[in-house]
Design a protein around this motif. Structure first.
Motif, PDB file in Angstrom:
ATOM      1  N   VAL A  39       4.302  -8.268   3.932  1.00 19.39           N
ATOM      2  CA  VAL A  39       4.284  -8.466   2.479  1.00 19.39           C
ATOM      3  C   VAL A  39       5.480  -9.301   2.043  1.00 19.39           C
ATOM      4  CG1 VAL A  39       4.382  -7.315   0.234  1.00 19.39           C
ATOM      5  CG2 VAL A  39       2.925  -6.393   2.042  1.00 19.39           C
ATOM      6  N   SER A  44      -5.353  -6.623  -9.018  1.00 24.27           N
ATOM      7  CA  SER A  44      -4.511  -5.626  -8.351  1.00 24.27           C
ATOM      8  C   SER A  44      -3.314  -6.224  -7.616  1.00 24.27           C
ATOM      9  CB  SER A  44      -5.350  -4.842  -7.347  1.00 24.27           C
ATOM     10  OG  SER A  44      -5.750  -5.688  -6.273  1.00 24.27           O
ATOM     11  N   TYR A  45      -3.295  -7.544  -7.445  1.00 26.87           N
ATOM     12  CA  TYR A  45      -2.254  -8.250  -6.697  1.00 26.87           C
ATOM     13  C   TYR A  45      -2.202  -7.814  -5.231  1.00 26.87           C
ATOM     14  CZ  TYR A  45      -0.855 -10.147 -11.137  1.00 26.87           C
ATOM     15  OH  TYR A  45      -0.859 -10.805 -12.339  1.00 26.87           O
ATOM     16  N   THR A  46      -3.355  -7.429  -4.694  1.00 21.81           N
ATOM     17  CA  THR A  46      -3.468  -7.082  -3.276  1.00 21.81           C
ATOM     18  C   THR A  46      -3.740  -8.345  -2.469  1.00 21.81           C
ATOM     19  OG1 THR A  46      -4.436  -4.945  -3.872  1.00 21.81           O
ATOM     20  CG2 THR A  46      -4.723  -5.682  -1.590  1.00 21.81           C
ATOM     21  N   HIS A  54       1.132  -6.641  -2.876  1.00 18.37           N
ATOM     22  CA  HIS A  54       1.116  -5.668  -1.779  1.00 18.37           C
ATOM     23  C   HIS A  54      -0.148  -5.898  -0.956  1.00 18.37           C
ATOM     24  CE1 HIS A  54      -1.502  -3.971  -4.847  1.00 18.37           C
ATOM     25  NE2 HIS A  54      -2.083  -3.288  -3.866  1.00 18.37           N
ATOM     26  N   THR A  55      -0.328  -5.116   0.082  1.00 12.70           N
ATOM     27  CA  THR A  55      -1.567  -5.151   0.857  1.00 12.70           C
ATOM     28  C   THR A  55      -1.789  -3.783   1.480  1.00 12.70           C
ATOM     29  OG1 THR A  55      -2.883  -6.475   2.398  1.00 12.70           O
ATOM     30  CG2 THR A  55      -0.630  -5.970   3.075  1.00 12.70           C
ATOM     31  N   THR A  56      -2.914  -3.630   2.139  1.00  9.25           N
ATOM     32  CA  THR A  56      -3.270  -2.382   2.806  1.00  9.25           C
ATOM     33  C   THR A  56      -2.818  -2.440   4.266  1.00  9.25           C
ATOM     34  OG1 THR A  56      -5.422  -3.230   3.493  1.00  9.25           O
ATOM     35  CG2 THR A  56      -5.303  -2.149   1.322  1.00  9.25           C
ATOM     36  N   GLY A 112      -4.964  -4.832   5.862  1.00  4.27           N
ATOM     37  CA  GLY A 112      -4.565  -6.163   5.430  1.00  4.27           C
ATOM     38  C   GLY A 112      -3.392  -6.683   6.250  1.00  4.27           C
ATOM     39  N   ILE A 115      -5.351 -13.546  -2.843  1.00  3.42           N
ATOM     40  CA  ILE A 115      -4.773 -12.381  -3.513  1.00  3.42           C
ATOM     41  C   ILE A 115      -5.658 -11.983  -4.676  1.00  3.42           C
ATOM     42  CG2 ILE A 115      -2.748 -11.515  -4.744  1.00  3.42           C
ATOM     43  CD1 ILE A 115      -1.191 -13.816  -3.264  1.00  3.42           C
ATOM     44  N   ASN A 116      -6.011 -10.700  -4.750  1.00  3.07           N
ATOM     45  CA  ASN A 116      -6.817 -10.213  -5.860  1.00  3.07           C
ATOM     46  C   ASN A 116      -6.028 -10.363  -7.153  1.00  3.07           C
ATOM     47  OD1 ASN A 116      -7.517  -7.804  -7.785  1.00  3.07           O
ATOM     48  ND2 ASN A 116      -9.353  -8.245  -6.583  1.00  3.07           N
TER      49      ASN A 116
END
Length: 84
Positions: free
Chosen positions: A36, A71-73, A15-17, A20, A67-68
């Motif tokens: 996404v 957190s998979y961000t 996912h993202t913000t 993002g 990608i983190n």
């Protein structure tokens, strides 16, 4: 080289913000509204996935997604510089 499939196994967690989304659209010059999903599709096709420190880096000949790993961000995405 897909030396670790952990990111593929956890593709549904990616996912993202809101910021993002804006950053990825700007950096890659995307027109899509579902950034996404676009990134997930790219990840499944990319030929290089590696983890360095706290991030995954997924790339092909044109772009790199960061990608983190926890957190998979999706943090950011960039076009690769092309030298001729």
């Amino acid at each position: 080289m897909k030396n670790n499939n952990e990111i593929i196994k956890n593709i549904d967690k990616i996912h993202t913000t809101e910021l993002g989304i804006l950053r990825i659209k700007r950096n890659l010059e995307l027109e899509t509204d579902d950034v996404v999903d676009w990134c997930k599709q790219k990840i499944m096709k990319m030929n290089e996935i590696y983890k360095n420190g706290k991030n995954w880096y997924v790339s092909d000949k044109n772009i790199v997604l960061t990608i983190n790993a926890k957190s998979y961000t999706i943090i950011t995405a960039h076009k690769k510089a092309i030298f001729t």
